[in-house]
Design an enzyme around this catalytic site. Structure first.
Site, PDB file in Angstrom:
ATOM      1  N   ARG A 100       1.250  -1.134  -0.233  1.00 29.79           N
ATOM      2  CA  ARG A 100       0.177  -0.222   0.178  1.00 29.79           C
ATOM      3  C   ARG A 100       0.221   1.269   0.096  1.00 29.79           C
ATOM      4  NH1 ARG A 100      -2.502   3.533   3.077  1.00 29.79           N
ATOM      5  NH2 ARG A 100      -4.325   4.702   2.528  1.00 29.79           N
ATOM      6  N   LYS A 148     -13.979   5.708 -16.246  1.00 36.11           N
ATOM      7  CA  LYS A 148     -14.911   4.947 -16.300  1.00 36.11           C
ATOM      8  C   LYS A 148     -14.209   3.911 -15.156  1.00 36.11           C
ATOM      9  CE  LYS A 148     -19.139   1.593 -17.606  1.00 36.11           C
ATOM     10  NZ  LYS A 148     -19.923   2.220 -16.216  1.00 36.11           N
TER      11      LYS A 148
HETATM   12  N1  PDD Z   1     -23.071   2.721 -15.510  1.00 37.56           N
HETATM   13  N2  PDD Z   1     -23.646   7.591 -16.542  1.00 37.56           N
HETATM   14  C1  PDD Z   1     -22.708   6.704 -15.624  1.00 37.56           C
HETATM   15  C2  PDD Z   1     -22.254   7.569 -14.190  1.00 37.56           C
HETATM   16  C3  PDD Z   1     -22.963   5.554 -15.658  1.00 37.56           C
HETATM   17  O1  PDD Z   1     -22.529   4.484 -14.911  1.00 37.56           O
HETATM   18  C4  PDD Z   1     -23.250   4.649 -16.713  1.00 37.56           C
HETATM   19  C5  PDD Z   1     -23.237   2.870 -17.229  1.00 37.56           C
HETATM   20  C6  PDD Z   1     -23.747   5.404 -17.692  1.00 37.56           C
HETATM   21  C7  PDD Z   1     -24.270   5.147 -19.123  1.00 37.56           C
HETATM   22  O2  PDD Z   1     -23.459   4.440 -20.273  1.00 37.56           O
HETATM   23  P1  PDD Z   1     -23.668   3.356 -20.748  1.00 37.56           P
HETATM   24  O3  PDD Z   1     -24.126   3.550 -21.665  1.00 37.56           O
HETATM   25  O4  PDD Z   1     -21.983   3.138 -21.403  1.00 37.56           O
HETATM   26  O5  PDD Z   1     -24.300   1.561 -20.828  1.00 37.56           O
HETATM   27  C8  PDD Z   1     -23.297   7.133 -17.557  1.00 37.56           C
HETATM   28  C9  PDD Z   1     -23.152   0.758 -16.192  1.00 37.56           C
HETATM   29  C10 PDD Z   1     -24.168   0.260 -16.582  1.00 37.56           C
HETATM   30  C11 PDD Z   1     -22.867   0.700 -14.314  1.00 37.56           C
HETATM   31  O6  PDD Z   1     -22.582   0.509 -13.739  1.00 37.56           O
HETATM   32  O7  PDD Z   1     -23.587  -0.738 -14.540  1.00 37.56           O
END
Ligand code: PDD
Length: 285
Positions: A100, A148
């Site tokens: 860590r 993401k």
């Molecule tokens: N989440 N905005 C956020 C903050 C998200 O977490 C997601 C998707 C989207 C839509 O992205 P996409 O169309 O590419 O799925 C927008 C996923 C589905 C999840 O965290 O489960």
């Protein structure tokens, strides 16, 4: 449950899949993820997810050696082995395990990769008939939500708050402008039928579903504007919806106790949902 999952080069039963307590995904949320929908046993918008995965890895400077073909074949094997007709494939890659330390490990360590599947009713989701009721809340997430990452605690807390209030979801706002939902992008349809969604920036995730909707709606001659909108605009809109790989298009019928339009899933929204499913089905792989 006996699902087959993938972890660091191996397909194993879920009960046998463990990662280290020193994994940086666990200690620092130093990890990125993707969720790809499966319909008709095939992947939805695979290329888009792959491109965003590469973007997230590069923004965090995680060196990851798997090829696109390897990633694709792992997804396919899990779909077949777990008999997924309709559902999701979750993929997570962390920087790996190291003692860590806030600084990144030197020399670099091997990233940790895990994948698992979930069975889910995506097309005939009964919730579509009722729509989603949302609350708004300040967007207190970090400033790079275009990446993401698995830092989802604020979204999780606010989703739970919405559920505790008897609602379904939360839409975040920053400087009075809606950014996005807890795990989805957001759209409104104005009284003259224009489809409005916030333009891409570091403040929202570039949703793969959002991108496809814009493409199909454009072809179907919808008026489209990519610009920010407020909670007031949403209250005054004819219709609203959120979109993601887990719901495709979800009608939003209420925000902060105020009905949107008739307070039931909107006609254009349901039409767009059909259009989305019809078109995306042609591009499954
Ligand atoms: N989440 N905005 C956020 C903050 C998200 O977490 C997601 C998707 C989207 C839509 O992205 P996409 O169309 O590419 O799925 C927008 C996923 C589905 C999840 O965290 O489960």
């Amino acid at each position: 449950m006996g699902r087959l999952v993938y972890i660091n080069g191996k397909f194993v039963k879920e009960e046998e899949a463990y990662i280290s307590i020193f994994d940086r995904g666990f200690l620092f949320s130093d990890a990125i993820y993707e969720v790809t929908a499966v319909i008709d046993k095939k992947l939805v918008s695979w290329e888009g997810h792959l491109n965003r995965l590469r973007y997230s890895l590069s923004e965090l400077n995680i060196k990851f050696s798997y090829s696109d073909e390897e990633l694709f074949s792992i997804h396919k094997k899990l779909i077949v082995q777990n008999k997924i007709n309709e559902g999701l494939v979750y993929l997570q890659i962390s920087r790996g395990k190291a003692e860590r330390d806030f600084a990144f490990p030197k020399p670099e360590v091997e990233p940790t990769i895990v994948l698992f599947t979930q069975i889910k009713n995506l097309i005939n989701n009964p919730k579509i008939n009722f729509g989603s009721k949302v609350i708004s809340s300040p967007d207190l997430r970090w400033g790079r939500t275009d990446i993401k990452t698995v830092q989802l605690l604020y979204a999780s807390i606010m989703k739970q708050k919405a559920l505790d209030l008897g609602k379904d979801d939360v839409w975040f706002e920053n400087n009075k402008l809606i950014t996005e939902g807890s795990s989805n992008n957001t759209f409104i349809i104005s009284n003259n039928g224009t489809l409005i969604t916030r333009s891409l920036s570091t403040k929202i995730l570039p949703g793969i579903t959002r991108k496809s909707i814009l493409e199909y709606a454009k072809k179907a001659n919808f008026n489209i504007e990519e610009k920010p909108f407020t909670i007031e605009d949403t209250k005054n809109a004819k219709e609203a919806f959120s979109c993601s790989s887990t719901t495709f298009i979800m009608p939003v019928v209420e925000i902060d106790d105020c009905k949107i339009g008739s307070g039931t899933p909107g006609k254009h929204t349901l039409e767009l949902r059909k259009l989305y499913i019809k078109n995306v089905r042609k591009e499954l792989i």
